[in-house]
Motif scaffolding. Structure first.
Motif, PDB file in Angstrom:
ATOM      1  N   SER A  45       0.830  -1.215   0.000  1.00 12.65           N
ATOM      2  CA  SER A  45       0.000   0.000   0.000  1.00 12.65           C
ATOM      3  C   SER A  45       0.859   1.258   0.000  1.00 12.65           C
ATOM      4  O   SER A  45       0.652   2.200   0.774  1.00 12.65           O
ATOM      5  CB  SER A  45      -0.947   0.004   1.211  1.00 12.65           C
ATOM      6  N   THR A  46       1.863   1.258  -0.894  1.00 14.64           N
ATOM      7  CA  THR A  46       2.734   2.411  -1.036  1.00 14.64           C
ATOM      8  C   THR A  46       3.049   2.604  -2.514  1.00 14.64           C
ATOM      9  O   THR A  46       2.362   2.036  -3.364  1.00 14.64           O
ATOM     10  CB  THR A  46       4.016   2.233  -0.196  1.00 14.64           C
ATOM     11  N   THR A  47       4.047   3.393  -2.831  1.00 11.15           N
ATOM     12  CA  THR A  47       4.399   3.676  -4.222  1.00 11.15           C
ATOM     13  C   THR A  47       5.814   3.187  -4.516  1.00 11.15           C
ATOM     14  O   THR A  47       6.615   2.973  -3.592  1.00 11.15           O
ATOM     15  CB  THR A  47       4.331   5.185  -4.502  1.00 11.15           C
ATOM     16  N   LYS A  48       6.126   3.041  -5.802  1.00  6.58           N
ATOM     17  CA  LYS A  48       7.482   2.655  -6.179  1.00  6.58           C
ATOM     18  C   LYS A  48       8.481   3.698  -5.697  1.00  6.58           C
ATOM     19  O   LYS A  48       9.577   3.363  -5.250  1.00  6.58           O
ATOM     20  CB  LYS A  48       7.580   2.492  -7.698  1.00  6.58           C
ATOM     21  N   MET A  49       8.109   4.982  -5.801  1.00  9.88           N
ATOM     22  CA  MET A  49       9.009   6.039  -5.359  1.00  9.88           C
ATOM     23  C   MET A  49       9.321   5.894  -3.875  1.00  9.88           C
ATOM     24  O   MET A  49      10.477   6.017  -3.444  1.00  9.88           O
ATOM     25  CB  MET A  49       8.392   7.412  -5.627  1.00  9.88           C
ATOM     26  N   ALA A  50       8.292   5.594  -3.074  1.00 14.48           N
ATOM     27  CA  ALA A  50       8.508   5.408  -1.640  1.00 14.48           C
ATOM     28  C   ALA A  50       9.371   4.181  -1.384  1.00 14.48           C
ATOM     29  O   ALA A  50      10.231   4.177  -0.492  1.00 14.48           O
ATOM     30  CB  ALA A  50       7.171   5.288  -0.929  1.00 14.48           C
ATOM     31  N   LEU A  51       9.121   3.115  -2.132  1.00 13.09           N
ATOM     32  CA  LEU A  51       9.927   1.904  -1.971  1.00 13.09           C
ATOM     33  C   LEU A  51      11.395   2.199  -2.233  1.00 13.09           C
ATOM     34  O   LEU A  51      12.267   1.780  -1.454  1.00 13.09           O
ATOM     35  CB  LEU A  51       9.419   0.808  -2.912  1.00 13.09           C
ATOM     36  N   TYR A  52      11.676   2.939  -3.313  1.00 13.22           N
ATOM     37  CA  TYR A  52      13.069   3.224  -3.656  1.00 13.22           C
ATOM     38  C   TYR A  52      13.725   4.187  -2.671  1.00 13.22           C
ATOM     39  O   TYR A  52      14.952   4.277  -2.614  1.00 13.22           O
ATOM     40  CB  TYR A  52      13.159   3.771  -5.084  1.00 13.22           C
ATOM     41  N   ARG A  53      12.927   4.923  -1.896  1.00  7.92           N
ATOM     42  CA  ARG A  53      13.520   5.763  -0.852  1.00  7.92           C
ATOM     43  C   ARG A  53      14.108   4.892   0.258  1.00  7.92           C
ATOM     44  O   ARG A  53      15.075   5.272   0.907  1.00  7.92           O
ATOM     45  CB  ARG A  53      12.476   6.716  -0.267  1.00  7.92           C
ATOM     46  N   HIS A  54      13.503   3.746   0.497  1.00  5.33           N
ATOM     47  CA  HIS A  54      13.977   2.847   1.547  1.00  5.33           C
ATOM     48  C   HIS A  54      14.972   1.814   1.021  1.00  5.33           C
ATOM     49  O   HIS A  54      15.874   1.385   1.759  1.00  5.33           O
ATOM     50  CB  HIS A  54      12.791   2.130   2.187  1.00  5.33           C
ATOM     51  N   PHE A  55      14.810   1.384  -0.220  1.00  4.00           N
ATOM     52  CA  PHE A  55      15.665   0.357  -0.823  1.00  4.00           C
ATOM     53  C   PHE A  55      16.051   0.834  -2.222  1.00  4.00           C
ATOM     54  O   PHE A  55      15.196   0.931  -3.110  1.00  4.00           O
ATOM     55  CB  PHE A  55      14.929  -0.980  -0.897  1.00  4.00           C
ATOM     56  N   ALA A  56      17.335   1.131  -2.401  1.00  8.57           N
ATOM     57  CA  ALA A  56      17.785   1.759  -3.651  1.00  8.57           C
ATOM     58  C   ALA A  56      17.488   0.911  -4.873  1.00  8.57           C
ATOM     59  O   ALA A  56      17.219   1.444  -5.958  1.00  8.57           O
ATOM     60  CB  ALA A  56      19.282   2.052  -3.567  1.00  8.57           C
ATOM     61  N   THR A  57      17.532  -0.419  -4.722  1.00  9.07           N
ATOM     62  CA  THR A  57      17.262  -1.323  -5.826  1.00  9.07           C
ATOM     63  C   THR A  57      16.501  -2.537  -5.310  1.00  9.07           C
ATOM     64  O   THR A  57      16.448  -2.783  -4.096  1.00  9.07           O
ATOM     65  CB  THR A  57      18.565  -1.824  -6.483  1.00  9.07           C
ATOM     66  N   LYS A  58      15.958  -3.311  -6.223  1.00  9.88           N
ATOM     67  CA  LYS A  58      15.299  -4.551  -5.832  1.00  9.88           C
ATOM     68  C   LYS A  58      16.303  -5.515  -5.196  1.00  9.88           C
ATOM     69  O   LYS A  58      15.973  -6.220  -4.234  1.00  9.88           O
ATOM     70  CB  LYS A  58      14.635  -5.200  -7.045  1.00  9.88           C
ATOM     71  N   ASP A  59      17.538  -5.536  -5.698  1.00 12.83           N
ATOM     72  CA  ASP A  59      18.562  -6.406  -5.121  1.00 12.83           C
ATOM     73  C   ASP A  59      18.815  -6.065  -3.656  1.00 12.83           C
ATOM     74  O   ASP A  59      19.025  -6.962  -2.821  1.00 12.83           O
ATOM     75  CB  ASP A  59      19.871  -6.286  -5.910  1.00 12.83           C
ATOM     76  N   VAL A  60      18.804  -4.791  -3.319  1.00 14.75           N
ATOM     77  CA  VAL A  60      18.992  -4.386  -1.932  1.00 14.75           C
ATOM     78  C   VAL A  60      17.834  -4.894  -1.076  1.00 14.75           C
ATOM     79  O   VAL A  60      18.027  -5.361   0.057  1.00 14.75           O
ATOM     80  CB  VAL A  60      19.111  -2.849  -1.825  1.00 14.75           C
ATOM     81  N   LEU A  61      16.629  -4.820  -1.611  1.00 20.62           N
ATOM     82  CA  LEU A  61      15.455  -5.316  -0.891  1.00 20.62           C
ATOM     83  C   LEU A  61      15.547  -6.826  -0.679  1.00 20.62           C
ATOM     84  O   LEU A  61      15.260  -7.329   0.422  1.00 20.62           O
ATOM     85  CB  LEU A  61      14.188  -4.968  -1.669  1.00 20.62           C
ATOM     86  N   VAL A  62      15.952  -7.557  -1.699  1.00 19.11           N
ATOM     87  CA  VAL A  62      16.121  -9.012  -1.578  1.00 19.11           C
ATOM     88  C   VAL A  62      17.151  -9.342  -0.504  1.00 19.11           C
ATOM     89  O   VAL A  62      16.932 -10.220   0.346  1.00 19.11           O
ATOM     90  CB  VAL A  62      16.551  -9.618  -2.935  1.00 19.11           C
TER      91      VAL A  62
END
Length: 203
Positions: free
Chosen positions: A45-62
């Motif tokens: 329930s957020t946005t891609k922009m918000a996600l990238y503020r917390h995790f610079a890339t998908k690899d970082v999130l993984v």
């Protein structure tokens, strides 16, 4: 239909934790490669922009998701050490019981480490290195327990136990062995008995 309990629980989490919660659910269900950043953002329930503020890339999130999974496994050893500080055998059996009790879930969702390694063939990937570091640390911890338990050749004993724990998870995941959990416990107990040093007063 999604349970209302999860909706209300997740809604109360800060954005970063909501993203990690969504990633954990989607990665476990659909795999790392099968889940896009937009799907994670929508689930959180957020946005891609918000996600990238917390995790610079998908690899970082993984990588961060797997770091949490690894910490959960390490915490099991910590709890067992606190519960059985002077009984390394009980700690080893407790670790095996933890794996055995988790096999039904693994049979449906798979082991997050095994699944992730299958999707991360590049051994230089940070998440892949994290998994390898975690597994090496777990083996060292088992070796220490085997040494304290007085097992013959503790290094080799820890390797054998690791083979059993890992093999049980793969067997549960592919459905090749029935009653994998109870079989795992019996084999680990037999291994500990076989490698136990004889008592000084034994004939």
């Amino acid at each position: 239909m999604e349970r209302a309990g999860r909706q209300s629980r997740v809604a109360k989490l800060p954005p970063r934790e909501r993203i990690l919660d969504a990633a954990e659910e989607l990665f476990a269900r659909e795999g790392i490669k099968g889940v896009g950043v937009q799907a994670i953002a929508d689930r959180a329930s957020t946005t891609k922009m918000a996600l990238y503020r917390h995790f610079a890339t998908k690899d970082v999130l993984v990588e961060e998701w797997l770091r949490i999974v690894a910490a959960d496994y390490a915490a099991v050893f910590d709890r067992l050490e606190a519960a059985h500080p002077d009984d390394p055998r009980a700690q080893i059996l407790g670790a095996a019981r933890f794996i055995a009790d988790g096999l039904p879930e693994i049979s449906h969702r798979g082991c997050p480490f095994i699944n992730s390694i299958a999707e991360l063939p590049d051994r230089g990937h940070p998440a892949r290195r994290l998994i390898e570091t975690h597994k090496a640390g777990q083996l060292r911890r088992l070796t220490g327990l085997c040494l304290r338990a007085g097992l013959a050749d503790p290094d080799e004993a820890a390797v054998e136990i690791t083979f059993l724990l890992e093999g049980a998870q793969v067997s549960a995941q592919n459905g090749s062995v029935g009653q994998a959990g109870e079989r795992l416990m019996r084999i680990v107990e037999a291994l500990l008995d076989r490698r136990a040093a004889p008592r000084a007063d034994a004939p």
